[in-house]
Design a protein around this motif. Structure first.
Motif, PDB file in Angstrom:
ATOM      1  N   VAL A  73       0.829  -1.209   0.000  1.00 11.50           N
ATOM      2  CA  VAL A  73       0.000   0.000   0.000  1.00 11.50           C
ATOM      3  C   VAL A  73       0.865   1.261   0.000  1.00 11.50           C
ATOM      4  N   ASN A  74       1.798   1.348   0.936  1.00  8.18           N
ATOM      5  CA  ASN A  74       2.598   2.573   1.045  1.00  8.18           C
ATOM      6  C   ASN A  74       3.464   2.818  -0.186  1.00  8.18           C
ATOM      7  N   LEU A  75       4.044   1.763  -0.739  1.00  6.40           N
ATOM      8  CA  LEU A  75       4.892   1.969  -1.921  1.00  6.40           C
ATOM      9  C   LEU A  75       4.068   2.293  -3.152  1.00  6.40           C
ATOM     10  N   SER A  76       2.877   1.722  -3.265  1.00  6.76           N
ATOM     11  CA  SER A  76       2.010   2.076  -4.389  1.00  6.76           C
ATOM     12  C   SER A  76       1.785   3.588  -4.416  1.00  6.76           C
ATOM     13  N   ILE A  77       1.591   4.164  -3.243  1.00  4.52           N
ATOM     14  CA  ILE A  77       1.332   5.599  -3.146  1.00  4.52           C
ATOM     15  C   ILE A  77       2.613   6.417  -3.256  1.00  4.52           C
ATOM     16  N   SER A  78       3.659   6.012  -2.522  1.00  5.87           N
ATOM     17  CA  SER A  78       4.879   6.828  -2.477  1.00  5.87           C
ATOM     18  C   SER A  78       5.604   6.860  -3.818  1.00  5.87           C
ATOM     19  N   VAL A  79       5.638   5.735  -4.529  1.00  2.00           N
ATOM     20  CA  VAL A  79       6.298   5.729  -5.843  1.00  2.00           C
ATOM     21  C   VAL A  79       5.515   6.582  -6.832  1.00  2.00           C
ATOM     22  N   ALA A  80       4.178   6.505  -6.771  1.00  2.00           N
ATOM     23  CA  ALA A  80       3.360   7.349  -7.640  1.00  2.00           C
ATOM     24  C   ALA A  80       3.588   8.829  -7.328  1.00  2.00           C
ATOM     25  N   LEU A  81       3.737   9.153  -6.043  1.00  2.00           N
ATOM     26  CA  LEU A  81       4.014  10.538  -5.661  1.00  2.00           C
ATOM     27  C   LEU A  81       5.403  10.974  -6.120  1.00  2.00           C
ATOM     28  N   ASP A  82       6.394  10.083  -6.019  1.00  3.87           N
ATOM     29  CA  ASP A  82       7.743  10.401  -6.508  1.00  3.87           C
ATOM     30  C   ASP A  82       7.715  10.725  -8.000  1.00  3.87           C
ATOM     31  N   ILE A 104      12.906  -1.108  -1.000  1.00  6.53           N
ATOM     32  CA  ILE A 104      12.827  -2.358  -0.241  1.00  6.53           C
ATOM     33  C   ILE A 104      13.528  -2.212   1.108  1.00  6.53           C
ATOM     34  N   ILE A 105      14.650  -1.514   1.135  1.00  4.73           N
ATOM     35  CA  ILE A 105      15.360  -1.278   2.397  1.00  4.73           C
ATOM     36  C   ILE A 105      14.486  -0.469   3.349  1.00  4.73           C
ATOM     37  N   LEU A 106      13.815   0.546   2.827  1.00  4.06           N
ATOM     38  CA  LEU A 106      12.890   1.330   3.656  1.00  4.06           C
ATOM     39  C   LEU A 106      11.822   0.428   4.262  1.00  4.06           C
ATOM     40  N   VAL A 107      11.235  -0.436   3.452  1.00  8.46           N
ATOM     41  CA  VAL A 107      10.173  -1.318   3.942  1.00  8.46           C
ATOM     42  C   VAL A 107      10.715  -2.304   4.969  1.00  8.46           C
ATOM     43  N   LEU A 108      11.920  -2.822   4.759  1.00  3.26           N
ATOM     44  CA  LEU A 108      12.527  -3.730   5.730  1.00  3.26           C
ATOM     45  C   LEU A 108      12.646  -3.075   7.107  1.00  3.26           C
ATOM     46  N   VAL A 109      13.155  -1.855   7.128  1.00  7.12           N
ATOM     47  CA  VAL A 109      13.347  -1.148   8.399  1.00  7.12           C
ATOM     48  C   VAL A 109      11.999  -0.812   9.042  1.00  7.12           C
ATOM     49  N   ALA A 110      11.091  -0.241   8.247  1.00  4.21           N
ATOM     50  CA  ALA A 110       9.795   0.158   8.790  1.00  4.21           C
ATOM     51  C   ALA A 110       8.985  -1.057   9.245  1.00  4.21           C
ATOM     52  N   SER A 111       9.035  -2.138   8.482  1.00 10.28           N
ATOM     53  CA  SER A 111       8.267  -3.334   8.831  1.00 10.28           C
ATOM     54  C   SER A 111       8.813  -3.995  10.088  1.00 10.28           C
ATOM     55  N   CYS A 168       6.140  -8.200  -1.730  1.00  7.78           N
ATOM     56  CA  CYS A 168       5.073  -7.202  -1.654  1.00  7.78           C
ATOM     57  C   CYS A 168       5.569  -5.795  -1.986  1.00  7.78           C
ATOM     58  N   SER A 169       6.841  -5.519  -1.728  1.00 12.78           N
ATOM     59  CA  SER A 169       7.406  -4.224  -2.136  1.00 12.78           C
ATOM     60  C   SER A 169       7.434  -4.114  -3.654  1.00 12.78           C
ATOM     61  N   LEU A 170       7.849  -5.177  -4.317  1.00 15.93           N
ATOM     62  CA  LEU A 170       7.908  -5.159  -5.780  1.00 15.93           C
ATOM     63  C   LEU A 170       6.506  -5.062  -6.383  1.00 15.93           C
ATOM     64  N   ILE A 171       5.543  -5.753  -5.781  1.00 17.43           N
ATOM     65  CA  ILE A 171       4.163  -5.634  -6.267  1.00 17.43           C
ATOM     66  C   ILE A 171       3.661  -4.206  -6.075  1.00 17.43           C
ATOM     67  N   GLY A 172       4.042  -3.575  -4.952  1.00  9.79           N
ATOM     68  CA  GLY A 172       3.649  -2.194  -4.709  1.00  9.79           C
ATOM     69  C   GLY A 172       4.236  -1.242  -5.732  1.00  9.79           C
ATOM     70  N   ILE A 173       5.504  -1.440  -6.071  1.00  8.29           N
ATOM     71  CA  ILE A 173       6.142  -0.588  -7.088  1.00  8.29           C
ATOM     72  C   ILE A 173       5.471  -0.783  -8.441  1.00  8.29           C
ATOM     73  N   PHE A 174       5.140  -2.030  -8.762  1.00 10.40           N
ATOM     74  CA  PHE A 174       4.420  -2.303 -10.018  1.00 10.40           C
ATOM     75  C   PHE A 174       3.052  -1.640 -10.019  1.00 10.40           C
ATOM     76  N   THR A 175       2.326  -1.738  -8.915  1.00  6.33           N
ATOM     77  CA  THR A 175       0.986  -1.153  -8.835  1.00  6.33           C
ATOM     78  C   THR A 175       1.030   0.355  -9.044  1.00  6.33           C
ATOM     79  N   ALA A 176       2.115   0.990  -8.574  1.00  9.82           N
ATOM     80  CA  ALA A 176       2.256   2.439  -8.768  1.00  9.82           C
ATOM     81  C   ALA A 176       2.304   2.799 -10.245  1.00  9.82           C
ATOM     82  N   SER A 177       2.783   1.876 -11.077  1.00  8.97           N
ATOM     83  CA  SER A 177       2.843   2.137 -12.516  1.00  8.97           C
ATOM     84  C   SER A 177       1.460   2.132 -13.151  1.00  8.97           C
TER      85      SER A 177
END
Length: 270
Positions: free
Chosen positions: A79-88, A112-119, A159-168
């Motif tokens: 969820v967060n990467l879908s939004i943050s990558v689209a915002l970037d 992915i590193i961000l998600v690892l730390v936050a998760s 799930c990070s990679l799926i989120g990045i794809f969803t942002a596209s």
């Protein structure tokens, strides 16, 4: 003549990951909401819907705690990467990064590193709620923690990679929120996160959920934090760790392929 060698994509990705982590924690509202959401849901649902599996002595709040570890990772990554990558992409951050020696794969690694730390921080908070409010006993067997480690890493990466794809698929950060939240909420229910035990769900729903990572991540974490006596409440009557590793691993490969094929640096390019 001195030849200058550019850093490797991994080195660039690690540097980008450090920047992503710093930016994330500087946004206090985002960090607090990200961490508080799964822990808050757990505290409410675990208190309201609480019963004990008499033949095991396990509380439904313990089951929910284990499942929410997986759901929290999905929220932070998908969820967060879908939004943050689209915002970037929308605010020009990606265009500026494109002007540097950063390849797309390094950008993915940074996220992915961000998600690892936050998760990881989010998982600590969720488990803290489970222990403090519901008396969850953390495992003492090192093998259980080894299982936790590989399920955690595979869930984060896939799930990070799926989120990045969803942002596209989204044209803006606002539309990305709508694109990501609908499948996220729906899959939580059909994957047995909020319904305990998962055998209460129709088999067809669980079959659909089995195609996606959240079901397997939640089941993998249940195998870590619940006793083996709870296996009979899974659809297959076992933890299916081999299949969990296979499905999450396949999604890592598929997710990377989808990202490489669809990633774009701006909304004007294809």
């Amino acid at each position: 003549m001195t030849i200058m060698h550019l850093p490797s994509p991994v080195t660039i990705g690690l540097a980008r990951g450090l920047t992503e982590v710093k930016l994330f924690f500087r946004s206090k509202e985002q960090a607090i909401f990200t961490f508080a959401f799964p822990a808050g849901i757990l505290a409410v649902l675990g208190s309201v819907f609480s019963r004990t599996y008499e033949d095991t002595g396990v509380s439904s709040s313990h089951v929910l705690t284990a499942s929410m570890v997986g759901a929290g990772i999905i929220a932070t990554s998908f969820v967060n990467l879908s939004i943050s990558v689209a915002l970037d992409r929308e605010d020009g951050t990606l265009l500026r990064l494109r002007g540097t020696p950063m390849p797309a794969i390094s950008y993915f690694l940074g996220k992915i590193i961000l998600v690892l730390v936050a998760s990881l921080a989010e998982t600590v908070l969720v488990l803290g709620v489970g222990v403090a409010l519901f008396g969850l006993d953390l495992p003492t067997d090192p093998a259980k923690w080894l299982t936790f480690a590989w399920v955690f890493v595979l869930a984060v990466i896939s799930c990070s990679l799926i989120g990045i794809f969803t942002a596209s698929l989204a044209k803006s950060g606002q539309s990305a929120a709508a694109v990501a939240n609908l499948p996220y909420v729906g899959l939580q229910f059909v994957s047995g996160v909020y319904v305990s035990p998962i055998t209460l769900l129709p088999a067809g729903m669980v079959t659909v959920a089995s195609l996606f990572p959240i079901k397997w991540a939640a089941q993998g974490f249940r195998s870590v934090f619940l006793p083996d006596s709870m296996m009979k409440y899974e659809m297959a009557g076992s933890w299916e760790l081999g299949r969990t590793a296979l499905v999450l691993g396949v999604w890592c490969v598929v997710g990377l392929g989808l990202c490489l094929m669809t990633f774009r640096w701006s909304n004007r390019s294809r």
